[in-house]
Scaffold this motif. Structure first.
Motif, PDB file in Angstrom:
ATOM      1  N   UNK A 166       5.778   7.891  10.274  1.00 46.77           N
ATOM      2  CA  UNK A 166       5.607   7.498  11.670  1.00 46.77           C
ATOM      3  C   UNK A 166       6.724   6.630  12.252  1.00 46.77           C
ATOM      4  N   UNK A 167       7.499   5.983  11.412  1.00 47.69           N
ATOM      5  CA  UNK A 167       8.539   5.088  11.898  1.00 47.69           C
ATOM      6  C   UNK A 167       9.517   5.800  12.829  1.00 47.69           C
ATOM      7  N   UNK A 227       0.663  12.977  16.831  1.00 44.80           N
ATOM      8  CA  UNK A 227       0.675  11.872  17.797  1.00 44.80           C
ATOM      9  C   UNK A 227      -0.502  10.941  17.536  1.00 44.80           C
ATOM     10  N   UNK A 228      -1.690  11.501  17.267  1.00 41.61           N
ATOM     11  CA  UNK A 228      -2.860  10.674  16.972  1.00 41.61           C
ATOM     12  C   UNK A 228      -2.575   9.777  15.773  1.00 41.61           C
ATOM     13  N   UNK A 229      -2.025  10.360  14.715  1.00 45.13           N
ATOM     14  CA  UNK A 229      -1.724   9.590  13.514  1.00 45.13           C
ATOM     15  C   UNK A 229      -0.698   8.495  13.811  1.00 45.13           C
ATOM     16  N   UNK A 287       0.851  -1.186   0.000  1.00 43.14           N
ATOM     17  CA  UNK A 287       0.000   0.000   0.000  1.00 43.14           C
ATOM     18  C   UNK A 287       0.883   1.231   0.000  1.00 43.14           C
ATOM     19  N   UNK A 288       0.552   2.197  -0.850  1.00 44.47           N
ATOM     20  CA  UNK A 288       1.348   3.426  -0.838  1.00 44.47           C
ATOM     21  C   UNK A 288       1.053   4.232   0.422  1.00 44.47           C
ATOM     22  N   UNK A 289       2.021   4.972   0.877  1.00 45.67           N
ATOM     23  CA  UNK A 289       1.812   5.854   2.018  1.00 45.67           C
ATOM     24  C   UNK A 289       1.913   5.154   3.350  1.00 45.67           C
ATOM     25  N   UNK A 290       1.862   5.975   4.389  1.00 46.25           N
ATOM     26  CA  UNK A 290       1.933   5.497   5.769  1.00 46.25           C
ATOM     27  C   UNK A 290       0.554   5.006   6.212  1.00 46.25           C
ATOM     28  N   UNK A 292       3.505  10.089   2.615  1.00 45.36           N
ATOM     29  CA  UNK A 292       4.869   9.593   2.811  1.00 45.36           C
ATOM     30  C   UNK A 292       4.842   8.112   3.177  1.00 45.36           C
ATOM     31  N   UNK A 293       5.943   7.442   2.920  1.00 47.23           N
ATOM     32  CA  UNK A 293       6.039   6.047   3.333  1.00 47.23           C
ATOM     33  C   UNK A 293       6.090   5.984   4.854  1.00 47.23           C
ATOM     34  N   UNK A 294       5.857   4.809   5.395  1.00 47.48           N
ATOM     35  CA  UNK A 294       5.940   4.608   6.839  1.00 47.48           C
ATOM     36  C   UNK A 294       7.319   5.026   7.348  1.00 47.48           C
ATOM     37  N   UNK A 295       8.383   4.669   6.626  1.00 42.37           N
ATOM     38  CA  UNK A 295       9.742   5.009   7.054  1.00 42.37           C
ATOM     39  C   UNK A 295       9.954   6.522   7.073  1.00 42.37           C
ATOM     40  N   UNK A 296       9.324   7.251   6.183  1.00 43.33           N
ATOM     41  CA  UNK A 296       9.460   8.706   6.130  1.00 43.33           C
ATOM     42  C   UNK A 296       8.523   9.415   7.110  1.00 43.33           C
TER      43      UNK A 296
END
Length: 143
Positions: free
Chosen positions: A37-38, A53-55, A22-25, A31-35
């Protein structure tokens, strides 16, 4: 019915093939997860706003990151553990509104709808700063 409750059919992967990424976080950002919330989950940065923080907490629920969820729960409200429902599959997050919660505030609220297979959770969450970092306090379920 809101658009979050509509189901769409997706092509199923062939037997033995991996599902398409899946694209995005998971939090809904492009953005990707790595870019996205990671960095919060790994402790490299703190969420700068209550919404961030909620996201990041939603993404932690998707990824079943108990350590991050407990670390970002207000100390006086924090449970001993997070009981993840093994059958729960989160499918999307929609931020419906925010109040305060910026770098200039000590408290904030985020109203959101988190969808899962078979339904959705609608909540207004409260956040506070503790030692300069945003933490989740509690929330009210909305109809």
């Amino acid at each position: 019915m809101g658009r979050m409750s509509r189901r769409t059919s997706r092509p199923r992967p062939q037997q033995g093939s991996a599902p398409a990424p899946r694209p995005g976080c998971p939090c809904g950002r492009a953005e990707t997860y790595q870019e996205c919330c990671d960095r919060f989950h790994r402790g490299e940065a703190a969420a700068p706003t209550a919404e961030a923080l909620m996201r990041s907490r939603y993404a932690a629920f998707v990824r079943r990151d108990e350590a991050y969820l407990l670390r970002t729960w207000h100390p006086r409200m924090r449970p001993a553990r997070v009981d993840f429902d093994p059958g729960m599959r989160w499918t999307g997050l929609e931020i419906l509104g925010t109040a305060d919660g910026s770098a200039f505030h000590a408290t904030g609220t985020v109203t959101f709808r988190a969808s899962y297979r078979g339904g959705s959770l609608h909540e207004r969450s409260r956040f506070e700063r503790v030692d300069g970092a945003w933490v989740y306090v509690d929330g009210d379920f909305l109809g």
